[in-house]
Scaffold this motif. Structure first.
Motif, PDB file in Angstrom:
ATOM      1  N   GLY A  27       1.864   2.120  -0.705  1.00 52.66           N
ATOM      2  CA  GLY A  27       0.649   2.243  -1.508  1.00 52.66           C
ATOM      3  C   GLY A  27       0.817   3.309  -2.582  1.00 52.66           C
ATOM      4  N   ALA A  44       1.749   2.821   9.470  1.00 53.59           N
ATOM      5  CA  ALA A  44       0.937   3.641   8.563  1.00 53.59           C
ATOM      6  C   ALA A  44       1.807   4.353   7.542  1.00 53.59           C
ATOM      7  CB  ALA A  44       0.103   4.646   9.357  1.00 53.59           C
ATOM      8  N   THR A  85       2.915   2.105  -5.445  1.00 55.61           N
ATOM      9  CA  THR A  85       2.136   1.315  -6.406  1.00 55.61           C
ATOM     10  C   THR A  85       1.417   2.238  -7.396  1.00 55.61           C
ATOM     11  OG1 THR A  85       1.748  -0.265  -4.635  1.00 55.61           O
ATOM     12  CG2 THR A  85       0.363  -0.484  -6.573  1.00 55.61           C
ATOM     13  N   ILE A  86       0.819   3.319  -6.861  1.00 60.22           N
ATOM     14  CA  ILE A  86       0.080   4.244  -7.729  1.00 60.22           C
ATOM     15  C   ILE A  86       1.035   4.934  -8.706  1.00 60.22           C
ATOM     16  CG2 ILE A  86      -1.330   6.347  -7.733  1.00 60.22           C
ATOM     17  CD1 ILE A  86      -2.456   5.409  -5.009  1.00 60.22           C
ATOM     18  N   VAL A 110      -6.031  -1.630  11.602  1.00 60.16           N
ATOM     19  CA  VAL A 110      -7.440  -1.544  12.019  1.00 60.16           C
ATOM     20  C   VAL A 110      -7.512  -1.537  13.549  1.00 60.16           C
ATOM     21  CG1 VAL A 110      -9.633  -2.784  12.111  1.00 60.16           C
ATOM     22  CG2 VAL A 110      -8.440  -2.569   9.949  1.00 60.16           C
ATOM     23  N   ILE A 164      -5.633   1.806  14.927  1.00 62.41           N
ATOM     24  CA  ILE A 164      -6.333   3.070  14.645  1.00 62.41           C
ATOM     25  C   ILE A 164      -7.655   3.131  15.409  1.00 62.41           C
ATOM     26  CG2 ILE A 164      -7.483   4.443  12.857  1.00 62.41           C
ATOM     27  CD1 ILE A 164      -5.282   3.487  10.900  1.00 62.41           C
TER      28      ILE A 164
END
Ligand code: HEM
Length: 149
Positions: A90, A83, A93-94, A38, A41
């Motif tokens: 991420g 990132a 995980t999917i 956060v 970026i």
């Protein structure tokens, strides 16, 4: 009205496995890298789009100037590493959640890490080896001719 009751879980607690808990480390990494991203970026967007001439000031010279400063080199490299690992983990995980076939799942997860590693290597090399004088020609802007003289 009676209070709602929730049935006890039917699956017994799994025995604690020995060794490092990589899944937990990944879970913590997503949260910690999210908080740092956060800052990185929004700092990146603020400096590039709001300060000075804003978006109109972004050109080759602007990028060359940033890549000549260790502070911005490290800012950008940290953003790249955090990132890409965050995104790859991420997506892992999917894939784990949705891909039923074990072989396909393994191939996809391996492809994720290989592509993340390749992009991290390429991006890090670009940031630290960037040389604005490499493409110098007689048609290059005057400021570049002077810097590289
Ligand atoms: C503003 C910075 C960001 C914050 C605060 C953030 C935060 C998070 C958090 C807390 C999770 C875990 C969600 C969960 O386990 O349920 C997550 C998942 C994820 N993030 Fe980020 N993230 C950020 C930037 C990014 C970027 C730049 C990418 C892509 C490179 C990305 C890709 C993903 C993916 C693919 C997931 C998995 C989604 C899922 O499990 O459904 N995130 N993010």
């Amino acid at each position: 009205m009676s209070a709602a009751t929730i049935a006890d879980p039917r699956t017994p607690a799994a025995p604690r496995r020995k060794g490092p808990n990589l899944e937990k480390a990944g879970w913590i990494y997503m949260r910690v890298s999210g908080v740092v991203l956060v800052v990185l970026i929004f700092g990146h967007l603020f400096v590039n789009l709001m300060l000075g001439e804003g978006i109109h000031g972004i050109d080759f010279a602007f990028v060359a100037g940033k890549f000549a400063t260790p502070f911005w080199q490290w800012w950008d490299v940290l953003m790249l590493w955090l990132a890409l690992i965050h995104g790859a983990n991420g997506m892992r995980t999917i894939v784990n959640d949705y891909v039923a076939g074990e072989t396909t799942r393994r191939i996809l997860v391996a492809a994720l890490w290989v592509s993340a590693a390749f992009l991290i290597l390429l991006g890090t090399l670009v940031v630290f080896t960037f040389d604005p004088c490499l493409g110098l020609s007689q048609t290059s802007p005057e400021w570049l001719q002077e810097v590289c003289a």
